[in-house]
Design a protein around this motif. Structure first.
Motif, PDB file in Angstrom:
ATOM      1  N   ASP A  96       0.840  -1.199   0.000  1.00 41.32           N
ATOM      2  CA  ASP A  96       0.000   0.000   0.000  1.00 41.32           C
ATOM      3  C   ASP A  96       0.874   1.246   0.000  1.00 41.32           C
ATOM      4  N   GLN A  97       0.213   2.423   0.017  1.00 42.05           N
ATOM      5  CA  GLN A  97       0.936   3.684  -0.084  1.00 42.05           C
ATOM      6  C   GLN A  97       1.735   3.978   1.165  1.00 42.05           C
ATOM      7  N   GLU A 139      10.513   4.946   1.033  1.00 41.53           N
ATOM      8  CA  GLU A 139      11.169   6.106   0.442  1.00 41.53           C
ATOM      9  C   GLU A 139      11.847   6.966   1.502  1.00 41.53           C
ATOM     10  N   ALA A 140      11.252   6.998   2.702  1.00 42.37           N
ATOM     11  CA  ALA A 140      11.862   7.800   3.780  1.00 42.37           C
ATOM     12  C   ALA A 140      13.133   7.149   4.297  1.00 42.37           C
ATOM     13  N   ALA A 195      14.614  -5.985   7.948  1.00 40.12           N
ATOM     14  CA  ALA A 195      13.963  -5.040   7.035  1.00 40.12           C
ATOM     15  C   ALA A 195      12.570  -4.714   7.537  1.00 40.12           C
ATOM     16  N   PRO A 196      12.047  -3.509   7.194  1.00 34.74           N
ATOM     17  CA  PRO A 196      10.687  -3.162   7.627  1.00 34.74           C
ATOM     18  C   PRO A 196       9.657  -4.096   7.004  1.00 34.74           C
ATOM     19  N   GLY A 197       8.572  -4.309   7.725  1.00 33.71           N
ATOM     20  CA  GLY A 197       7.537  -5.201   7.254  1.00 33.71           C
ATOM     21  C   GLY A 197       6.750  -4.620   6.087  1.00 33.71           C
TER      22      GLY A 197
END
Length: 534
Positions: free
Chosen positions: A370-371, A378-379, A391-393
């Motif tokens: 999702d967005q 991107e951040a 890594a982030p989920g």
């Protein structure tokens, strides 16, 4: 071997042992000069010896060889002497002491040699000459050869009608016929190969190709016209002479007996049988080139078809050249421009971006996010070395987690029954076969009849009749009153004969109208086996 191979013993005797033994490694040393640094000089030196042998000069001195080389690129005599020594080491030349110019005792201690070709060196030059000629051969379509073959076949037909044909005349006529036919077949094959290379040109100069194209198309059209007229006449003469066991058999036997008379004593036993078999094979090859049989088209018909197909191919090349000259872009130009962009890209990252933009091939994407997940990536984008557990989920669809697929699986589509369609196609094929058989049976005349006596023809029979008539008129020669032609599948034959006396008009009535033309005698024969379906 190394070029510093001085002092090695060179032999030109053939390798001992029968078939199956491996040749000696030095058997092909005479070709070693082709892959060395001074290959051009060695080839030029060997050319001097070949020309000298043709002029009956056997021995040459280094000064003679130097004088025979091109004046604009003539090396010093020391370089020529070195080349002669290397060629001697490889077995191409033989060096003998030069005692013809010795005038003092000290001259015997000077190194002077005269050189001549060895048997192996001469064989290597003959092979290289044949190789160069084969590469440079372009071939040609010989319309004159067709006329010569017609003349020789008429001479054979005259000899076959005699009670006691002259053996020498029959043999010479057959030799001339085979020679002209072999040249025609080989040149036609070479021409069609070179023509295909011409059609495949992509980087030719536009003006040069356009000028050549016009001459080539006119050449092809002229040969096709000659092949249609002469080919039909040649096929008729071959039919009159028959197969190797037909009317031409006595002439073939005379030629075989004359050749067997010159056989060596150790080969005289089976010379006659071998010569007869050889002449029978040549005659069969000649017939197969011009005469079609059921199930196999003649080589002349295939050559005519290939020449006709070359004309639109040439025109397509012309269109591509015109499009290129007019500024239009084709796929090959696009790829060349893209390759230039790749070569000019400063870094690999730029090349990767160019690749993705040009071909749209990205890495596999198994998940849809999702967005919010995209904003977090991107951040703080993870690096390529980040472990997966750090890594982030990623938020995924519950359906993907539950079923492993985004698509909703439903019932499989039922297998469609195509029996009715197959039955319709079978019925249609049977109906068309019946119509064709009826048209063939309607047109078969069982003897010669006048065109005006054929009566009314239905559309299927009339369409088939027009095809037969077109084949006969295409094969007809202006000097003949009768012509025979066969359909492409070899199942129907038509014989058209001009009526004597003043011309008359024939009328054929069809449901679509009346067909009018000069009246002729026509005989249409069904060549298909009884009960077969073409």
């Amino acid at each position: 071997m190394s070029e510093e191979g001085h002092g090695e013993t060179t032999t030109n005797e053939p390798p001992k042992g029968g078939t199956g033994q491996r040749p000696r490694p030095d058997r092909y040393r005479t070709l070693a000069h082709l892959s060395t640094e001074n290959a051009l000089l060695y080839r030029a030196v060997m050319g001097v010896f070949v020309r000298a042998k043709a002029e009956f000069s056997v021995h040459l001195r280094p000064e003679d060889v130097q004088a025979g080389l091109p004046e604009h690129d003539r090396p010093p005599v020391e370089s020529v002497t070195t080349a002669l020594d290397r060629l001697t080491d490889w077995g191409n030349l033989r060096a003998d002491p030069d005692t013809g110019r010795v005038t003092a005792v000290e001259d015997f201690y000077r190194r002077r040699h005269i050189y001549q070709l060895t048997h192996a060196g001469e064989a290597a030059e003959e092979a290289l000459t044949a190789y160069d000629e084969a590469l440079g051969r372009r071939g040609e379509l010989q319309a004159v050869a067709l006329a010569d073959i017609t003349t020789q076949l008429r001479a054979l037909l005259t000899l076959a009608g005699r009670r006691r044909p002259d053996p020498a005349a029959a043999h010479l006529t057959l030799l001339t016929l085979v020679d002209r036919f072999s040249g025609l077949a080989e040149n036609a094959r070479a021409f069609m190969n070179s023509l295909q290379r011409t059609v495949d040109l992509h980087d030719a100069e536009v003006e040069v190709f356009l000028a050549y194209k016009q001459r080539l198309i006119e050449y092809l059209e002229r040969f096709i016209e000659d092949l249609v007229t002469r080919g039909a006449e040649i096929a008729g003469l071959l039919e009159e002479l028959g197969a190797p066991d037909g009317h031409v058999a006595p002439l073939l036997r005379l030629a075989a007996e004359r050749e067997a008379a010159d056989a060596a004593p150790d080969q005289a036993a089976g010379a006659l049988e071998a010569a007869q078999e050889r002449w029978a094979g040549r005659w069969e090859g000649l017939r197969a080139w011009f005469v079609s049989v059921p199930g196999r088209s003649s080589q002349a018909k295939l050559l005519r078809s290939a020449a006709r197909q070359a004309v639109p191919q040439l025109l397509s090349v012309v269109r591509a050249l015109n499009d290129r000259r007019a500024g239009r872009s084709d796929r090959s130009a696009d790829f060349r421009e893209l390759a230039r962009w790749f070569a000019q890209a400063p870094e690999d990252d730029d090349r990767h971006r160019l690749w993705r933009a040009a071909f749209g091939l990205h890495s596999a994407r198994h998940l849809t996010i999702d967005q919010d997940s995209l904003d977090r990536q991107e951040a703080a984008p993870p690096t390529a070395g980040t472990p997966w557990h750090e890594a982030p989920g990623v938020t995924i669809s519950p359906q993907l987690r539950r079923t492993g697929s985004y698509e909703r699986r439903g019932r499989a589509r039922a297998v469609q029954d195509r029996g009715e369609a197959k039955a319709y196609l079978a019925e249609l094929a049977a109906k068309q076969a019946g119509q064709t058989a009826a048209a063939r049976a309607r047109l078969a005349t069982r003897g010669e009849v006048r065109l005006s006596d054929l009566g009314e023809l239905d559309p299927d029979a009339f369409r088939f009749f027009l095809q037969l008539l077109g084949d006969a008129l295409a094969a007809r020669h202006r000097d003949t009153d009768s012509v025979t032609a066969t359909t492409n599948d070899g199942t129907m034959q038509i014989r058209l004969t001009q009526l004597p006396g003043p011309p008359a008009t024939a009328e054929l009535r069809t449901p679509d109208g009346v067909f009018r033309g000069p009246d002729h005698l026509v005989e249409i024969t069904d060549l298909a086996p009884e009960g077969s379906t073409p």
